[in-house]
Design a protein around this motif. Structure first.
Motif, PDB file in Angstrom:
ATOM      1  N   ASP A   1      38.332  88.321  -7.887  1.00 30.91           N
ATOM      2  CA  ASP A   1      39.513  89.318  -7.439  1.00 30.91           C
ATOM      3  C   ASP A   1      40.285  88.722  -8.023  1.00 30.91           C
ATOM      4  O   ASP A   1      41.012  88.008  -7.318  1.00 30.91           O
ATOM      5  CB  ASP A   1      39.213  89.918  -6.605  1.00 30.91           C
ATOM      6  N   ARG A   2      40.620  88.597  -9.586  1.00 27.55           N
ATOM      7  CA  ARG A   2      42.289  88.073 -10.230  1.00 27.55           C
ATOM      8  C   ARG A   2      43.390  89.078 -10.065  1.00 27.55           C
ATOM      9  O   ARG A   2      43.061  89.913  -9.908  1.00 27.55           O
ATOM     10  CB  ARG A   2      41.409  87.793 -11.510  1.00 27.55           C
ATOM     11  N   SER A   3      43.969  88.099 -10.066  1.00 25.65           N
ATOM     12  CA  SER A   3      45.564  88.815  -9.474  1.00 25.65           C
ATOM     13  C   SER A   3      46.149  88.689 -11.114  1.00 25.65           C
ATOM     14  O   SER A   3      47.196  89.276 -11.241  1.00 25.65           O
ATOM     15  CB  SER A   3      45.867  87.978  -9.138  1.00 25.65           C
ATOM     16  N   PHE A   4      45.580  87.878 -11.843  1.00 23.38           N
ATOM     17  CA  PHE A   4      46.421  87.304 -13.297  1.00 23.38           C
ATOM     18  C   PHE A   4      47.670  86.941 -13.109  1.00 23.38           C
ATOM     19  O   PHE A   4      48.508  87.586 -13.965  1.00 23.38           O
ATOM     20  CB  PHE A   4      46.288  88.627 -14.272  1.00 23.38           C
ATOM     21  N   THR A   5      48.718  86.227 -11.913  1.00 22.30           N
ATOM     22  CA  THR A   5      49.977  86.206 -12.393  1.00 22.30           C
ATOM     23  C   THR A   5      50.009  84.784 -12.800  1.00 22.30           C
ATOM     24  O   THR A   5      50.944  84.170 -13.202  1.00 22.30           O
ATOM     25  CB  THR A   5      50.764  85.974 -10.539  1.00 22.30           C
TER      26      THR A   5
ATOM     27  N   ILE B   1      41.954  79.585 -10.744  1.00 22.38           N
ATOM     28  CA  ILE B   1      42.252  80.615 -11.375  1.00 22.38           C
ATOM     29  C   ILE B   1      43.120  81.283  -9.859  1.00 22.38           C
ATOM     30  O   ILE B   1      42.544  81.940  -8.746  1.00 22.38           O
ATOM     31  CB  ILE B   1      40.578  81.717 -11.357  1.00 22.38           C
ATOM     32  N   ALA B   2      43.875  82.471 -10.450  1.00 26.61           N
ATOM     33  CA  ALA B   2      45.079  82.734  -9.245  1.00 26.61           C
ATOM     34  C   ALA B   2      44.068  84.588  -8.575  1.00 26.61           C
ATOM     35  O   ALA B   2      43.969  85.039  -9.352  1.00 26.61           O
ATOM     36  CB  ALA B   2      45.810  83.259  -9.599  1.00 26.61           C
ATOM     37  N   LEU B   3      44.391  84.196  -7.834  1.00 30.78           N
ATOM     38  CA  LEU B   3      43.151  85.585  -6.949  1.00 30.78           C
ATOM     39  C   LEU B   3      43.985  86.319  -6.208  1.00 30.78           C
ATOM     40  O   LEU B   3      45.341  85.969  -5.789  1.00 30.78           O
ATOM     41  CB  LEU B   3      42.314  85.085  -6.074  1.00 30.78           C
ATOM     42  N   LYS B   4      43.870  87.458  -5.552  1.00 29.91           N
ATOM     43  CA  LYS B   4      44.500  88.584  -4.958  1.00 29.91           C
ATOM     44  C   LYS B   4      44.513  88.266  -3.485  1.00 29.91           C
ATOM     45  O   LYS B   4      43.512  87.531  -3.233  1.00 29.91           O
ATOM     46  CB  LYS B   4      44.211  89.962  -5.218  1.00 29.91           C
TER      47      LYS B   4
ATOM     48  N   GLY C   1      52.971  81.644  -5.252  1.00 27.07           N
ATOM     49  CA  GLY C   1      51.553  80.645  -4.149  1.00 27.07           C
ATOM     50  C   GLY C   1      50.745  81.430  -4.129  1.00 27.07           C
ATOM     51  O   GLY C   1      51.014  82.804  -4.267  1.00 27.07           O
ATOM     52  N   GLY C   2      49.855  81.226  -3.368  1.00 29.51           N
ATOM     53  CA  GLY C   2      49.221  81.767  -2.774  1.00 29.51           C
ATOM     54  C   GLY C   2      47.494  81.954  -2.844  1.00 29.51           C
ATOM     55  O   GLY C   2      47.209  80.601  -3.735  1.00 29.51           O
ATOM     56  N   LYS C   3      46.099  82.398  -2.705  1.00 23.79           N
ATOM     57  CA  LYS C   3      45.042  82.218  -3.195  1.00 23.79           C
ATOM     58  C   LYS C   3      44.947  81.990  -4.753  1.00 23.79           C
ATOM     59  O   LYS C   3      44.828  82.608  -5.157  1.00 23.79           O
ATOM     60  CB  LYS C   3      43.824  82.879  -2.234  1.00 23.79           C
ATOM     61  N   TYR C   4      43.940  81.106  -5.020  1.00 25.14           N
ATOM     62  CA  TYR C   4      43.082  80.372  -6.801  1.00 25.14           C
ATOM     63  C   TYR C   4      41.952  80.019  -5.859  1.00 25.14           C
ATOM     64  O   TYR C   4      41.233  79.023  -5.328  1.00 25.14           O
ATOM     65  CB  TYR C   4      44.321  79.179  -6.945  1.00 25.14           C
ATOM     66  N   ALA C   5      40.889  80.285  -6.961  1.00 23.38           N
ATOM     67  CA  ALA C   5      39.449  80.083  -6.997  1.00 23.38           C
ATOM     68  C   ALA C   5      39.847  78.386  -7.967  1.00 23.38           C
ATOM     69  O   ALA C   5      40.301  78.111  -9.088  1.00 23.38           O
ATOM     70  CB  ALA C   5      39.059  80.185  -8.521  1.00 23.38           C
TER      71      ALA C   5
ATOM     72  N   ASN D   1      30.541  76.902 -10.034  1.00 21.70           N
ATOM     73  CA  ASN D   1      30.498  76.685  -8.486  1.00 21.70           C
ATOM     74  C   ASN D   1      32.500  76.538  -8.362  1.00 21.70           C
ATOM     75  O   ASN D   1      32.790  75.775  -8.600  1.00 21.70           O
ATOM     76  CB  ASN D   1      30.048  75.676  -7.779  1.00 21.70           C
ATOM     77  N   TYR D   2      33.009  77.075  -7.277  1.00 22.25           N
ATOM     78  CA  TYR D   2      34.390  76.835  -7.184  1.00 22.25           C
ATOM     79  C   TYR D   2      34.381  76.647  -5.423  1.00 22.25           C
ATOM     80  O   TYR D   2      33.392  77.519  -5.034  1.00 22.25           O
ATOM     81  CB  TYR D   2      34.947  78.099  -7.641  1.00 22.25           C
ATOM     82  N   GLU D   3      35.754  76.405  -5.087  1.00 20.91           N
ATOM     83  CA  GLU D   3      36.477  76.697  -3.912  1.00 20.91           C
ATOM     84  C   GLU D   3      38.097  76.803  -3.263  1.00 20.91           C
ATOM     85  O   GLU D   3      38.193  77.444  -4.533  1.00 20.91           O
ATOM     86  CB  GLU D   3      36.933  75.312  -3.547  1.00 20.91           C
ATOM     87  N   ILE D   4      37.774  77.980  -2.764  1.00 22.73           N
ATOM     88  CA  ILE D   4      39.195  79.085  -2.860  1.00 22.73           C
ATOM     89  C   ILE D   4      40.256  77.958  -2.420  1.00 22.73           C
ATOM     90  O   ILE D   4      40.127  77.407  -1.310  1.00 22.73           O
ATOM     91  CB  ILE D   4      38.896  79.546  -2.020  1.00 22.73           C
ATOM     92  N   VAL D   5      41.334  77.620  -2.735  1.00 21.63           N
ATOM     93  CA  VAL D   5      42.399  77.096  -2.117  1.00 21.63           C
ATOM     94  C   VAL D   5      44.255  77.626  -2.117  1.00 21.63           C
ATOM     95  O   VAL D   5      43.766  78.663  -3.116  1.00 21.63           O
ATOM     96  CB  VAL D   5      42.710  75.635  -2.987  1.00 21.63           C
ATOM     97  N   ASP D   6      44.683  77.288  -1.580  1.00 22.62           N
ATOM     98  CA  ASP D   6      46.143  77.972  -0.979  1.00 22.62           C
ATOM     99  C   ASP D   6      46.743  77.435  -1.688  1.00 22.62           C
ATOM    100  O   ASP D   6      47.410  75.968  -1.676  1.00 22.62           O
ATOM    101  CB  ASP D   6      46.354  78.090   0.607  1.00 22.62           C
TER     102      ASP D   6
END
Length: 149
Positions: free
Chosen positions: A122-126, A146-149, A93-97, A2-7
């Protein structure tokens, strides 16, 4: 898992670093060596401008041709400063799992990463990082971002 999406806002990290990767047979040894130096040499206490008290493992500058990346062991800081012995990394900055892990700092973190790599994110790999919130006798509370797109 499980994970949550955070900014998150942009983050700045300072610490010691090394280049390694999935095809590097000494990858785990290099990462473990960075942690040993960081803790054993008191580097954790010599970084200024700390944003919090957490130790961080940051993975950034991914190259997919040879499956390599930079590893930085250090701290999040409010402002970078010149220090020859430290590497400075910024992640956008951005969305992360956000994965919340509680368990053994080696075994359970490694198992979590194995699961994360298998997931269809949907990783951004930043820049992905582990934030060690607490550690009592090797049992830790860890947030993995984990950085997301």
């Amino acid at each position: 898992m499980n994970y949550e999406i955070v900014d998150l806002e942009e983050k700045i990290f300072m610490g010691i670093s090394e280049r390694t990767g999935m095809n590097d047979p000494k990858c785990q040894e290099k990462i473990g060596g960075l942690w040993q130096r960081y803790m054993g040499e008191g580097i954790c206490n010599s970084i200024r401008n700390n944003a919090n008290n957490y130790c961080v493992g940051l993975y950034s500058d991914y190259e997919f041709d040879n499956l390599s990346y930079d590893v930085l062991i250090g701290r999040e800081v409010t402002e970078a400063y010149d220090a020859e012995q430290f590497t400075v990394k910024r992640i956008p900055g951005g969305k992360y799992a956000l994965f919340r892990i509680k368990g053994d700092v080696v075994k359970d973190v490694s198992n979590a990463w194995e699961e994360i790599w298998k997931m269809n994110l949907d990783r951004s790999f930043t820049g992905d990082f582990e934030e060690y919130i607490s550690n009592v006798n090797g049992i830790a509370e860890i947030n993995i971002y984990i950085a997301l797109k």
